[in-house]
Design a protein around this motif. Sequence first.
Motif, PDB file in Angstrom:
ATOM      1  N   ALA A  18      20.791  -3.968  -7.670  1.00 52.12           N
ATOM      2  CA  ALA A  18      20.716  -4.012  -6.214  1.00 52.12           C
ATOM      3  C   ALA A  18      21.796  -3.156  -5.563  1.00 52.12           C
ATOM      4  N   ALA A  19      22.973  -3.083  -6.185  1.00 49.88           N
ATOM      5  CA  ALA A  19      24.090  -2.352  -5.588  1.00 49.88           C
ATOM      6  C   ALA A  19      23.981  -0.843  -5.803  1.00 49.88           C
ATOM      7  N   ASP A  20      23.576  -0.441  -7.005  1.00 49.17           N
ATOM      8  CA  ASP A  20      23.647   0.974  -7.364  1.00 49.17           C
ATOM      9  C   ASP A  20      22.320   1.583  -7.810  1.00 49.17           C
ATOM     10  N   GLY A  21      21.290   0.754  -7.972  1.00 51.89           N
ATOM     11  CA  GLY A  21      20.035   1.281  -8.487  1.00 51.89           C
ATOM     12  C   GLY A  21      20.115   1.632  -9.951  1.00 51.89           C
ATOM     13  N   ALA A  22      21.067   1.050 -10.661  1.00 53.16           N
ATOM     14  CA  ALA A  22      21.250   1.339 -12.084  1.00 53.16           C
ATOM     15  C   ALA A  22      21.874   0.132 -12.763  1.00 53.16           C
ATOM     16  N   ILE A  23      21.650   0.018 -14.068  1.00 55.99           N
ATOM     17  CA  ILE A  23      22.292  -1.015 -14.874  1.00 55.99           C
ATOM     18  C   ILE A  23      23.046  -0.288 -15.981  1.00 55.99           C
ATOM     19  N   ASP A  29      22.576   6.571 -21.988  1.00 57.61           N
ATOM     20  CA  ASP A  29      23.582   7.611 -21.945  1.00 57.61           C
ATOM     21  C   ASP A  29      24.912   7.109 -21.398  1.00 57.61           C
ATOM     22  N   ALA A  30      25.030   5.789 -21.218  1.00 62.25           N
ATOM     23  CA  ALA A  30      26.293   5.232 -20.747  1.00 62.25           C
ATOM     24  C   ALA A  30      27.152   4.834 -21.939  1.00 62.25           C
ATOM     25  N   PRO A  31      28.459   5.103 -21.910  1.00 65.27           N
ATOM     26  CA  PRO A  31      29.332   4.740 -23.038  1.00 65.27           C
ATOM     27  C   PRO A  31      29.262   3.249 -23.343  1.00 65.27           C
ATOM     28  N   GLY A  32      29.057   2.926 -24.610  1.00 66.46           N
ATOM     29  CA  GLY A  32      29.017   1.535 -25.025  1.00 66.46           C
ATOM     30  C   GLY A  32      27.780   0.782 -24.601  1.00 66.46           C
ATOM     31  N   SER A  33      26.763   1.471 -24.138  1.00 63.60           N
ATOM     32  CA  SER A  33      25.563   0.793 -23.646  1.00 63.60           C
ATOM     33  C   SER A  33      24.708   0.313 -24.812  1.00 63.60           C
ATOM     34  N   ASP A  34      23.908  -0.695 -24.545  1.00 67.33           N
ATOM     35  CA  ASP A  34      23.001  -1.241 -25.546  1.00 67.33           C
ATOM     36  C   ASP A  34      21.645  -1.454 -24.894  1.00 67.33           C
TER      37      ASP A  34
END
Length: 333
Positions: A18-23, A29-34
């Motif tokens: 809701a805040a950024d349109g992204a999780i 491609d986000a560091p440490g993402s799963d």
Amino acid sequence: MPEGEVLLFLHRDHLNLAADGAIPDVDKDAPGSDPSGQPIRSMAILSAATLRSIRAPEAPDMVILPDLETPQVPFDDPVLNAIRPYFPDLLASEQDTLAEMFSRSARHMLAYNRRAEVIWGWLGDHINSLGIPFNALAPTTIPANGNDGGVDDLRRLASGGLVATQVKGGKTWGNTCYPAQEAKKLFSVDGGQVVARAFDQRAVLYPTLKQPIGTEGIIEDDLLVGHFLAFGKRYPGTDRLIRGKTWPAARGTSGPPAQRQNRQRDPAPLEIDRRFYITGLDVIVLDDPEYRDRGVRVDLSTASNQPKRLLSEAGLLSKTSYDVPAPARSPKW
């Protein structure tokens, strides 16, 4: 919320969306993402009176929930145990009496079609009231027979971007449809064919999607973030993100436009990465049965303060704000 009639367990991923349109935690491609693992779920616990107060924007005077066609199943132990891992601070196993009272008084609500969409819109409006700009855009007409182009709810972010939610519910507790099929209404998934008619359908409902952005042929629809919400359902998979692409010069086709026309090389088409996040929502309704223990009768009706007091004493509610107190929150939240 007024009178403690609703308790929202909002997962941080829903707040991020809701805040950024992204999780960020599920972006590949986000560091440490799963990007794998069970999709996150938020939960709303509300009274039957609150449920009856919810209205569809197109019918503000009509009570649409609950309805004879809106299934409600007992919130029995198997359901409680299935959900508890996602909400470790809700009704811990050692709180046997409280858990028994809750399971006897609560109903897990399933919804589908327009009713499921209205519930998500209602929750989205409450995210907005937390101070996170998450403003709904009203469609110009009310979609019928699923002709919405994959957009059941469209919201504008503070950044100016748009998030489109596709709500999928059902009548039984089990699997729902596959998000990848819904993602193809928004962009090309793995080079697959885009559902060409979907753009025209949602552009009729939301003309703003046809507005140009810049001078490279990009329109609002090309930057639309997708969100698949499984309402009261378990998504039958472990992916929490579906990736795809859009080529503004080739909307509705299965890939980028041809590089040669009239034997001359055209400029390379702009390629836009797209995301389709997968989340879930559970709605628990406090009904009006009774609980009896050793000759003591406890009224669990919506007019009683007993459930609210017990939840507060268990540390699940703040006595002033009806929210989960910070010390009781899981670090994962």
